[in-house]
Design a protein around this motif. Structure first.
Motif, PDB file in Angstrom:
ATOM      1  N   VAL A 272       0.851  -1.190   0.000  1.00 44.11           N
ATOM      2  CA  VAL A 272       0.000   0.000   0.000  1.00 44.11           C
ATOM      3  C   VAL A 272       0.887   1.240   0.000  1.00 44.11           C
ATOM      4  O   VAL A 272       1.797   1.359   0.826  1.00 44.11           O
ATOM      5  CB  VAL A 272      -0.949   0.021   1.205  1.00 44.11           C
ATOM      6  CG1 VAL A 272      -1.727   1.347   1.261  1.00 44.11           C
ATOM      7  CG2 VAL A 272      -1.932  -1.143   1.128  1.00 44.11           C
ATOM      8  N   LEU A 273       0.630   2.139  -0.932  1.00 39.65           N
ATOM      9  CA  LEU A 273       1.354   3.394  -1.051  1.00 39.65           C
ATOM     10  C   LEU A 273       0.437   4.524  -0.601  1.00 39.65           C
ATOM     11  O   LEU A 273      -0.599   4.769  -1.224  1.00 39.65           O
ATOM     12  CB  LEU A 273       1.793   3.613  -2.503  1.00 39.65           C
ATOM     13  CG  LEU A 273       2.795   4.731  -2.759  1.00 39.65           C
ATOM     14  CD1 LEU A 273       4.197   4.293  -2.362  1.00 39.65           C
ATOM     15  CD2 LEU A 273       2.776   5.151  -4.229  1.00 39.65           C
ATOM     16  N   PHE A 274       0.788   5.197   0.490  1.00 37.19           N
ATOM     17  CA  PHE A 274       0.023   6.351   0.960  1.00 37.19           C
ATOM     18  C   PHE A 274       0.610   7.617   0.337  1.00 37.19           C
ATOM     19  O   PHE A 274       1.819   7.853   0.416  1.00 37.19           O
ATOM     20  CB  PHE A 274       0.047   6.443   2.483  1.00 37.19           C
ATOM     21  CG  PHE A 274      -0.841   5.446   3.162  1.00 37.19           C
ATOM     22  CD1 PHE A 274      -2.190   5.680   3.306  1.00 37.19           C
ATOM     23  CD2 PHE A 274      -0.318   4.256   3.656  1.00 37.19           C
ATOM     24  CE1 PHE A 274      -3.022   4.757   3.923  1.00 37.19           C
ATOM     25  CE2 PHE A 274      -1.135   3.326   4.275  1.00 37.19           C
ATOM     26  CZ  PHE A 274      -2.492   3.583   4.416  1.00 37.19           C
ATOM     27  N   VAL A 275      -0.259   8.424  -0.292  1.00 38.31           N
ATOM     28  CA  VAL A 275       0.183   9.608  -1.028  1.00 38.31           C
ATOM     29  C   VAL A 275      -0.421  10.856  -0.394  1.00 38.31           C
ATOM     30  O   VAL A 275      -1.631  10.923  -0.168  1.00 38.31           O
ATOM     31  CB  VAL A 275      -0.233   9.528  -2.506  1.00 38.31           C
ATOM     32  CG1 VAL A 275       0.246  10.766  -3.266  1.00 38.31           C
ATOM     33  CG2 VAL A 275       0.318   8.262  -3.152  1.00 38.31           C
ATOM     34  N   ALA A 276       0.447  11.834  -0.132  1.00 37.35           N
ATOM     35  CA  ALA A 276       0.006  13.149   0.352  1.00 37.35           C
ATOM     36  C   ALA A 276       0.458  14.204  -0.646  1.00 37.35           C
ATOM     37  O   ALA A 276       1.506  14.066  -1.276  1.00 37.35           O
ATOM     38  CB  ALA A 276       0.593  13.439   1.733  1.00 37.35           C
ATOM     39  N   HIS A 277      -0.337  15.245  -0.804  1.00 35.65           N
ATOM     40  CA  HIS A 277       0.099  16.363  -1.640  1.00 35.65           C
ATOM     41  C   HIS A 277      -0.548  17.646  -1.145  1.00 35.65           C
ATOM     42  O   HIS A 277      -1.579  17.626  -0.447  1.00 35.65           O
ATOM     43  CB  HIS A 277      -0.249  16.125  -3.116  1.00 35.65           C
ATOM     44  CG  HIS A 277      -1.701  16.221  -3.441  1.00 35.65           C
ATOM     45  ND1 HIS A 277      -2.338  17.400  -3.733  1.00 35.65           N
ATOM     46  CD2 HIS A 277      -2.659  15.264  -3.507  1.00 35.65           C
ATOM     47  CE1 HIS A 277      -3.608  17.169  -3.989  1.00 35.65           C
ATOM     48  NE2 HIS A 277      -3.834  15.878  -3.850  1.00 35.65           N
ATOM     49  N   THR A 278       0.052  18.745  -1.484  1.00 32.47           N
ATOM     50  CA  THR A 278      -0.491  20.044  -1.123  1.00 32.47           C
ATOM     51  C   THR A 278      -0.162  21.022  -2.234  1.00 32.47           C
ATOM     52  O   THR A 278       0.768  20.803  -3.013  1.00 32.47           O
ATOM     53  CB  THR A 278       0.089  20.543   0.216  1.00 32.47           C
ATOM     54  OG1 THR A 278      -0.565  21.757   0.603  1.00 32.47           O
ATOM     55  CG2 THR A 278       1.591  20.785   0.122  1.00 32.47           C
ATOM     56  N   GLY A 279      -0.949  22.080  -2.310  1.00 31.69           N
ATOM     57  CA  GLY A 279      -0.731  23.079  -3.344  1.00 31.69           C
ATOM     58  C   GLY A 279      -1.950  23.368  -4.187  1.00 31.69           C
ATOM     59  O   GLY A 279      -1.961  24.330  -4.953  1.00 31.69           O
ATOM     60  N   LEU A 280      -2.999  22.527  -4.064  1.00 33.57           N
ATOM     61  CA  LEU A 280      -4.208  22.733  -4.863  1.00 33.57           C
ATOM     62  C   LEU A 280      -5.466  22.849  -4.005  1.00 33.57           C
ATOM     63  O   LEU A 280      -6.576  22.843  -4.537  1.00 33.57           O
ATOM     64  CB  LEU A 280      -4.383  21.578  -5.851  1.00 33.57           C
ATOM     65  CG  LEU A 280      -3.342  21.482  -6.978  1.00 33.57           C
ATOM     66  CD1 LEU A 280      -3.514  20.179  -7.758  1.00 33.57           C
ATOM     67  CD2 LEU A 280      -3.439  22.674  -7.921  1.00 33.57           C
ATOM     68  N   GLU A 281      -5.283  22.942  -2.692  1.00 28.40           N
ATOM     69  CA  GLU A 281      -6.454  22.977  -1.804  1.00 28.40           C
ATOM     70  C   GLU A 281      -7.386  24.132  -2.114  1.00 28.40           C
ATOM     71  O   GLU A 281      -8.603  24.041  -1.916  1.00 28.40           O
ATOM     72  CB  GLU A 281      -6.011  23.083  -0.335  1.00 28.40           C
ATOM     73  CG  GLU A 281      -5.289  21.877   0.195  1.00 28.40           C
ATOM     74  CD  GLU A 281      -3.784  21.949  -0.026  1.00 28.40           C
ATOM     75  OE1 GLU A 281      -3.337  22.789  -0.844  1.00 28.40           O
ATOM     76  OE2 GLU A 281      -3.060  21.167   0.607  1.00 28.40           O
ATOM     77  N   HIS A 282      -6.820  25.239  -2.588  1.00 29.58           N
ATOM     78  CA  HIS A 282      -7.620  26.429  -2.836  1.00 29.58           C
ATOM     79  C   HIS A 282      -8.338  26.383  -4.173  1.00 29.58           C
ATOM     80  O   HIS A 282      -9.103  27.289  -4.497  1.00 29.58           O
ATOM     81  CB  HIS A 282      -6.713  27.668  -2.782  1.00 29.58           C
ATOM     82  CG  HIS A 282      -5.578  27.630  -3.769  1.00 29.58           C
ATOM     83  ND1 HIS A 282      -4.618  26.653  -3.733  1.00 29.58           N
ATOM     84  CD2 HIS A 282      -5.257  28.439  -4.811  1.00 29.58           C
ATOM     85  CE1 HIS A 282      -3.749  26.861  -4.709  1.00 29.58           C
ATOM     86  NE2 HIS A 282      -4.120  27.922  -5.375  1.00 29.58           N
ATOM     87  N   VAL A 283      -8.111  25.341  -4.973  1.00 27.37           N
ATOM     88  CA  VAL A 283      -8.758  25.220  -6.278  1.00 27.37           C
ATOM     89  C   VAL A 283      -9.854  24.168  -6.173  1.00 27.37           C
ATOM     90  O   VAL A 283      -9.614  22.972  -6.321  1.00 27.37           O
ATOM     91  CB  VAL A 283      -7.739  24.845  -7.372  1.00 27.37           C
ATOM     92  CG1 VAL A 283      -8.424  24.848  -8.736  1.00 27.37           C
ATOM     93  CG2 VAL A 283      -6.557  25.790  -7.365  1.00 27.37           C
ATOM     94  N   GLN A 284     -11.065  24.618  -5.906  1.00 23.21           N
ATOM     95  CA  GLN A 284     -12.199  23.724  -5.729  1.00 23.21           C
ATOM     96  C   GLN A 284     -13.259  23.904  -6.810  1.00 23.21           C
ATOM     97  O   GLN A 284     -14.180  23.102  -6.912  1.00 23.21           O
ATOM     98  CB  GLN A 284     -12.856  23.977  -4.360  1.00 23.21           C
ATOM     99  CG  GLN A 284     -11.945  23.747  -3.170  1.00 23.21           C
ATOM    100  CD  GLN A 284     -11.713  22.268  -2.886  1.00 23.21           C
ATOM    101  OE1 GLN A 284     -12.521  21.424  -3.286  1.00 23.21           O
ATOM    102  NE2 GLN A 284     -10.624  21.950  -2.210  1.00 23.21           N
ATOM    103  N   SER A 285     -13.131  24.951  -7.616  1.00 21.24           N
ATOM    104  CA  SER A 285     -14.167  25.248  -8.606  1.00 21.24           C
ATOM    105  C   SER A 285     -13.552  26.056  -9.737  1.00 21.24           C
ATOM    106  O   SER A 285     -12.381  26.451  -9.686  1.00 21.24           O
ATOM    107  CB  SER A 285     -15.310  26.042  -7.960  1.00 21.24           C
ATOM    108  OG  SER A 285     -14.834  27.309  -7.527  1.00 21.24           O
TER     109      SER A 285
END
Length: 363
Positions: A272-285
């Motif tokens: 199992v590969l757990f993946v985290a990322h950040t940088g796009l949280e503010h792009v929801q629409s």
């Protein structure tokens, strides 16, 4: 037969919607390109509107070219009947389509993607182990799942078996390309008596060594409002312990364990590969995308592998194991925010006033 007819009707409707969108986007893209060339002959400048239109134009062109090639593949398959060749062709087309969209986002939206090790003590942790993988990712912002699929395909030669929302089946190119690639369009509901989890379990069966089942246990993109609603749903269902744990997580939503656990049961040999990322949280629409472009900071990915031999077998221990890794994702996002993301309230001062900014080597 009714399901076949519904699928056919959905594909026809999707193509018609694409045609309508294309008749709007492509002429606007041409007008923007001509306007840019005429108003800035000595120094090309790309304003926010033109960035958004350019990305939309590349998306429309990718869809059209992909559908034309799909029609050719269908004729070749009808004549030759070579299912293996057809599948390989679809994989190449999927890889090139995702790469083209990422290239457009980089050129016009300043998208930069960084892969970082989750630990300074283990700089080689981004190497993927041999054999099939279950890739368990965080859902944070529009495009994150497609970026992860593109990285797995183009950089690691892994063929994703993808669990997608049912709404994505309306995209004619996605629907066409995935028709011979293992996938599952799902519309998860808490009261489906395990039907969704069962479908994911079937999808995980008989994976090849270069396969990677891509699953997002949150069920949707993270937002504070959705996080609050998810915690309330857990409490209404009487899952007070899970709700208490979810309240400690600030940057992820509580995961739905059933689908992931069904995949683990169906593919016990898979890590199992757990993946985290950040940088796009503010792009929801679409409105968020308008405000966000061009991106100021990179999108940052990290991951870590849990060998199949270390995954608990008992349900209670497995739930604790998932919560532990989900907490690790939350801590990593908390530590990484500000280095790879742009707050929703931040303003792009370069785009104010004139509505343009120097493209140069940054675009």
């Amino acid at each position: 037969m009714s399901g076949t007819m519904r699928g056919f009707g959905r594909r026809v409707a999707g193509v018609l919607l694409l045609a309508v969108a294309t008749t709007v986007v492509l002429p606007v893209a041409v007008v923007c390109a001509v306007f840019t060339a005429l108003t800035s002959p000595w120094h090309l400048r790309v304003g926010r509107l033109r960035r958004v239109v350019a990305v939309a134009a590349v998306y429309s062109a990718t869809e059209i070219v992909g559908l034309v090639l799909a029609a050719g593949r269908w004729v070749r398959f009808v004549v030759g009947g070579d299912a293996g060749r057809d599948r390989r062709s679809r994989v190449r087309s999927l890889t090139s389509s995702l790469s083209a969209l990422r290239g457009a986002a980089r050129r016009y939206g300043r998208l930069e993607v960084n892969l970082v090790s989750p630990s300074d003590q283990d700089p080689d942790s981004l190497a993927l182990p041999a054999g099939p993988l279950i890739v368990c990712g965080r859902h944070g912002g529009v495009g994150g799942a497609f970026l992860l699929a593109q990285i797995l395909l183009a950089d690691y030669s892994r063929l994703p078996r993808v669990v997608l929302k049912q709404t994505l089946s309306w995209d004619p190119l996605i629907d066409t390309l995935l028709s011979r690639i293992p996938h599952a369009f799902i519309d998860p509901h808490p009261g489906d008596q395990g039907a969704t989890a069962a479908r994911i379990g079937v999808l995980a069966q008989h994976m090849d060594p270069d396969d990677a089942l891509l699953i997002f246990p949150e069920g949707g993109n993270f937002s504070p409002r959705r996080r609050t609603h998810a915690i309330r749903r857990l409490r209404r269902r009487g899952l007070t312990k899970a709700a208490a744990h979810a309240e400690q997580l600030q940057h992820v939503m509580p995961p739905h364990p059933d689908g992931l656990f069904a995949a683990i049961e169906a593919a016990p040999e898979a890590d199992v590969l757990f993946v985290a990322h950040t940088g796009l949280e503010h792009v929801q629409s679409a409105a968020d995308m308008w405000r966000a472009l061009p991106l100021r900071l990179p999108v940052v990915f990290t991951w870590w592998t849990v060998p199949a031999s270390e995954i608990p077998h008992e349900e209670e221990a497995r739930v604790a194991w998932l919560e532990e890794n989900w907490s690790r994702i939350d801590r990593w996002v908390a530590a990484s925010r500000g280095t790879g993301s742009l707050g929703a309230g931040d303003q792009d001062t370069e785009d104010q006033g004139t509505g343009t900014l120097g493209a140069g080597s940054h675009a």
